[in-house]
Design an enzyme around this catalytic site. Structure first.
Site, PDB file in Angstrom:
ATOM      1  CE  LYS A  63      11.212  -2.329  -6.522  1.00 34.13           C
ATOM      2  NZ  LYS A  63      11.803  -3.458  -7.219  1.00 34.13           N
ATOM      3  CB  CYS A 104      -0.929   0.095   1.202  1.00 41.56           C
ATOM      4  SG  CYS A 104      -2.077  -1.280   1.337  1.00 41.56           S
ATOM      5  CD  GLU A 151      16.953 -12.239  -9.088  1.00 36.73           C
ATOM      6  OE1 GLU A 151      16.489 -12.778  -8.085  1.00 36.73           O
ATOM      7  OE2 GLU A 151      16.517 -11.161  -9.542  1.00 36.73           O
ATOM      8  NE  ARG A 156       4.523   2.002  -0.310  1.00 39.65           N
ATOM      9  CZ  ARG A 156       5.566   1.704   0.453  1.00 39.65           C
ATOM     10  NH1 ARG A 156       6.780   1.880   0.002  1.00 39.65           N
ATOM     11  NH2 ARG A 156       5.398   1.243   1.665  1.00 39.65           N
ATOM     12  CD1 TRP A 207      -0.189  -6.335  -3.315  1.00 37.14           C
ATOM     13  CD2 TRP A 207      -0.119  -6.839  -1.142  1.00 37.14           C
ATOM     14  NE1 TRP A 207       0.197  -7.642  -3.192  1.00 37.14           N
ATOM     15  CE2 TRP A 207       0.257  -7.984  -1.882  1.00 37.14           C
ATOM     16  CE3 TRP A 207      -0.147  -6.919   0.250  1.00 37.14           C
ATOM     17  CZ2 TRP A 207       0.595  -9.187  -1.266  1.00 37.14           C
ATOM     18  CZ3 TRP A 207       0.193  -8.126   0.856  1.00 37.14           C
ATOM     19  CH2 TRP A 207       0.557  -9.238   0.094  1.00 37.14           C
ATOM     20  CE  LYS A 212      13.512 -10.699 -10.978  1.00 40.66           C
ATOM     21  NZ  LYS A 212      14.076 -10.030  -9.838  1.00 40.66           N
ATOM     22  CG  ASN A 256       1.883   0.863   4.131  1.00 37.14           C
ATOM     23  OD1 ASN A 256       1.580  -0.299   3.910  1.00 37.14           O
ATOM     24  ND2 ASN A 256       3.128   1.273   4.136  1.00 37.14           N
ATOM     25  N   GLY A 257      -0.148  -0.776   6.386  1.00 37.58           N
ATOM     26  CA  GLY A 257       0.286  -1.599   7.523  1.00 37.58           C
ATOM     27  C   GLY A 257      -0.855  -2.494   7.966  1.00 37.58           C
ATOM     28  CD  GLU A 279       9.467 -10.874  -9.544  1.00 35.97           C
ATOM     29  OE1 GLU A 279       8.804 -10.479  -8.588  1.00 35.97           O
ATOM     30  OE2 GLU A 279      10.685 -10.641  -9.658  1.00 35.97           O
ATOM     31  CG  HIS A 281      20.243 -35.989  -5.105  1.00 33.78           C
ATOM     32  ND1 HIS A 281      20.705 -37.245  -4.793  1.00 33.78           N
ATOM     33  CD2 HIS A 281      21.343 -35.225  -5.310  1.00 33.78           C
ATOM     34  CE1 HIS A 281      22.031 -37.248  -4.783  1.00 33.78           C
ATOM     35  NE2 HIS A 281      22.442 -36.024  -5.099  1.00 33.78           N
TER      36      HIS A 281
HETATM   37  O1  M6R Z   1      13.003  -4.469  -0.804  1.00 30.68           O
HETATM   38  P1  M6R Z   1      13.566  -5.836  -0.591  1.00 30.68           P
HETATM   39  O2  M6R Z   1      14.829  -6.044  -1.339  1.00 30.68           O
HETATM   40  O3  M6R Z   1      13.707  -6.209   0.824  1.00 30.68           O
HETATM   41  O4  M6R Z   1      12.481  -6.806  -1.226  1.00 30.68           O
HETATM   42  C1  M6R Z   1      12.620  -8.193  -1.117  1.00 30.68           C
HETATM   43  C2  M6R Z   1      11.712  -8.931  -2.065  1.00 30.68           C
HETATM   44  O5  M6R Z   1      10.376  -8.654  -1.784  1.00 30.68           O
HETATM   45  C3  M6R Z   1      12.002  -8.565  -3.526  1.00 30.68           C
HETATM   46  O6  M6R Z   1      13.335  -8.800  -3.862  1.00 30.68           O
HETATM   47  C4  M6R Z   1      11.111  -9.394  -4.464  1.00 30.68           C
HETATM   48  O7  M6R Z   1      11.461 -10.733  -4.397  1.00 30.68           O
HETATM   49  C5  M6R Z   1      11.230  -8.871  -5.897  1.00 30.68           C
HETATM   50  N1  M6R Z   1       9.926  -8.587  -6.423  1.00 30.68           N
HETATM   51  C6  M6R Z   1      11.826  -9.832  -6.837  1.00 30.68           C
HETATM   52  O8  M6R Z   1      11.915  -9.331  -8.125  1.00 30.68           O
END
Ligand code: M6R
Length: 605
Positions: free
Chosen positions: A600, A2, A479, A29, A78, A483, A104-105, A486, A502
């Site tokens: 994010k 949010c 990673e 956000r 969110w 990527k 937010n929270g 997501e 395994h």
């Molecule tokens: O702001 P942060 O680096 O702590 O965020 C951590 C994860 O939420 C963030 O890296 C998330 O996995 C990304 N969307 C990946 O692309």
């Protein structure tokens, strides 16, 4: 999650325009629903609905608040409590519309408060935890000497995490507070802003006050006042943000993700600037004099998602140089140590991720020294940790982390060089520190020559994509898979290459391309795993440096990057994987910057 914003503009300012624009810049956000509350002569005017901020803007175009107002609050959501419906969208009001709130929270004790308020005759319109705040303030207004008193009395009842901005009908003031969720005050020539993050108002002012938990801020025509909940004045410095407003715009790119991938030569240069002496390969990290890490006997690195992958890379690197180090997913961290008292490094782009903050607090409670490796100046991690080291990537808006991963990795190389030097462990190879200064050029070449689009056209309809690597290539494999999944919603998994046999090998078929990450380390052993996969008919894409001719002769397809030091190969390798994911997601027509169900900044545990 949010994003909230409040605007108290000077005379003649249209707060609605500024709030809408700010919400667009906070959309990363959360983007389930959005809303705005405007202080007007006939009461507080609320506009809110599920869907994007563009939808809200269209509605406001059709039904603009009249007359223009200099005072408004806004929210992009969110969902945590309640579905993304019109009713659950913020702002929320009390029974009589006297109060409007954005939040937010999470209010942990909202059920207790709701029951109490319901018994007192309040009727609720939404399923959200936030709505209790509006009802509480409304409940306290009649008996309070000032609206501020009603606000602080209500805030005193809240448990949980919150950044709140609030309007009271007929009161020319913007009320705000925070506890555990970010809130920044923007101080401009044309009035003030309160927002979850600086990009919300960076077009208007670069002068900011980073508010602390427990700060109560009231903005009026006379300016702003920050106090404790009890009314004690609090003095917070006004700082100047170095980010450029242009950095928060897409420019000529279709998506923030593409813009941020292509910004990497610049963001990497910023991460390295002034930190490596080209003549001596000496590493200088501002805030850390030589010897600052002399008492470090072990290191824990914690993070989530992409930042966890960077943490994993950092741990591998430190161990390779003889420093005991372990990476942990922040949500699983317990700070339990053997006899060591490790330095705990929180790797977090935003500095606001609740899981990471929780883990860092656990470490602090255990008496451990903490260091925030973060991108956001003034973020909670930066303020709460004992030390902070910035990765200097500039604002990252796309939900998928890209340039910040590269900057985290580069900064971790430098930090490793400093720690190993301070504790007398194996020094980082001077060739690596020489090569790191050319890393921006290496990435520039990848961006100019990548064939990731061709591979994306071939493989975007595959049943699944598997990524494998060993050693420092393993975090790259994780990673690459994160990527892809997501932003494309395609099934993608990363595995340590040795683990395939395994279990995961059972998933491998002709329709599951396997991307094998070669970083110039353990390449022979990885080739053996590639052959196992090929024997099951899966096409293998090798991610390899240009001079890896042996590997090139074995894999079926290649994504190459210019030769660099093996410890640095994860950076250009990851850039190729970012491009591959981006093109696959684009071919599948996905909403790349705003993938479903994600946000994010994840400020809930
Ligand atoms: O702001 P942060 O680096 O702590 O965020 C951590 C994860 O939420 C963030 O890296 C998330 O996995 C990304 N969307 C990946 O692309």
């Amino acid at each position: 999650m949010c994003g909230i914003i409040g605007r108290f503009g000077a005379d003649g300012i249209d707060a609605v325009d500024d709030v809408l624009h700010g919400l667009k810049n906070l959309e990363y956000r959360g983007y389930d629903s959005a809303g705005i509350a405007v202080q007007g002569p006939n009461g507080i005017d609320i506009h809110k609905q599920s869907g994007t901020i563009d939808r809200l803007a269209a509605e406001l175009d059709e039904r603009p608040p009249e007359p223009r107002s200099h005072l408004a609050i806004g929210h992009t959501r969110w969902s945590t409590h309640g579905r993304p419906t019109d009713e659950n969208a913020h702002p929320h009001t009390g029974c009589h519309g006297r109060v409007a709130v954005v939040h937010n929270g999470i209010i942990d004790n909202h059920e207790t408060l709701r029951a109490e308020l319901t018994a007192a005759g309040h009727e609720f319109d939404s399923e959200t935890d936030t709505e209790v705040v509006a009802h509480l303030v409304e409940e306290y207004l009649p008996g309070a000497a000032t609206p501020r008193d009603a606000f602080t009395r209500a805030v005193g009842r809240l448990e949980g995490s919150y950044a709140i901005a609030l309007l009271v009908d007929g009161v020319d003031a913007l009320f705000a507070t925070r506890a555990g969720s970010p809130l920044v005050l923007g101080v401009g020539e044309t009035g003030c802003f309160l927002a979850s993050d600086v990009p919300a108002f960076l077009d208007h002012t670069d002068r900011v006050v980073y508010l602390e938990d427990g700060d109560v801020t009231v903005v009026t025509a006379d300016g702003y006042a920050i106090t404790t909940l009890d009314g004690e004045p609090v003095d917070r410095p006004v700082e100047t943000v170095e980010w450029d407003p242009e950095d928060t715009q897409k420019g000529t790119h279709d998506h923030f993700m593409s813009k941020e991938i292509f910004e990497q030569p610049t963001s990497l240069s910023q991460a390295l600037q002034g930190r490596v002496d080209p003549a001596t390969q000496g590493v200088t990290l501002e805030r850390f004099d030589p010897g600052a890490f002399a008492d470090v006997s072990a290191v824990h690195l914690i993070g989530c998602g992409t930042s966890y992958h960077a943490a994993l890379y950092g741990a591998i690197l430190l161990r390779q140089h003889g420093v005991p180090a372990q990476a942990f997913l922040a949500s699983e961290y317990s700070a339990v140590t053997d006899s060591e008292t490790p330095l705990v490094i929180g790797v977090t782009q935003s500095g606001e991720t609740a899981d990471t903050l929780g883990a860092l607090r656990t470490a602090q409670e255990a008496g451990l020294r903490t260091l925030a490796l973060t991108n956001v100046v003034g973020s909670t991690a930066a303020r709460e940790c004992d030390d902070v080291l910035y990765i200097r990537a500039g604002p990252e808006i796309g939900v998928a982390a890209t340039k910040t991963f590269a900057s985290q990795v580069a900064t971790l190389v430098l930090l490793t060089a400093r720690i190993t030097s301070d504790v007398g462990a194996t020094p980082v190879d001077p060739d690596c520190l020489r090569a790191i200064t050319s890393l921006p050029d290496v990435v520039k070449e990848v961006l100019a020559t990548s064939n990731a689009f061709d591979l994306a056209t071939r493989f975007h309809t595959a049943d699944a994509h598997f990524f494998i690597g060993r050693g420092a290539a393993y975090p790259v494999a994780l990673e690459g898979a994160l990527k892809l999944k997501e932003i494309s919603y395609e099934h993608a998994e990363g595995f340590p290459a040795g683990e395939l046999k395994h279990g995961p090998l059972a998933l491998v078929t002709e329709s599951t391309p396997v991307i094998a990450v070669f970083t110039g380390h353990e390449d022979e052993r990885l080739l053996a795993n590639v052959r196992e996969v090929q024997a099951r008919g899966a096409p293998v894409v090798g991610l390899l440096s240009e001079s890896s001719t042996t590997v090139a002769g074995v894999v079926d397809e290649a994504l190459t990057f210019p030769d660099t030091h093996p410890l640095l190969s994860p950076v250009p390798a990851t850039v190729q994987l970012q491009l591959l994911s981006y093109h696959i997601a684009n071919l599948l027509n996905r909403p790349i910057d705003k993938p479903r169900n994600l946000a994010k900044s994840v400020t809930v545990e």
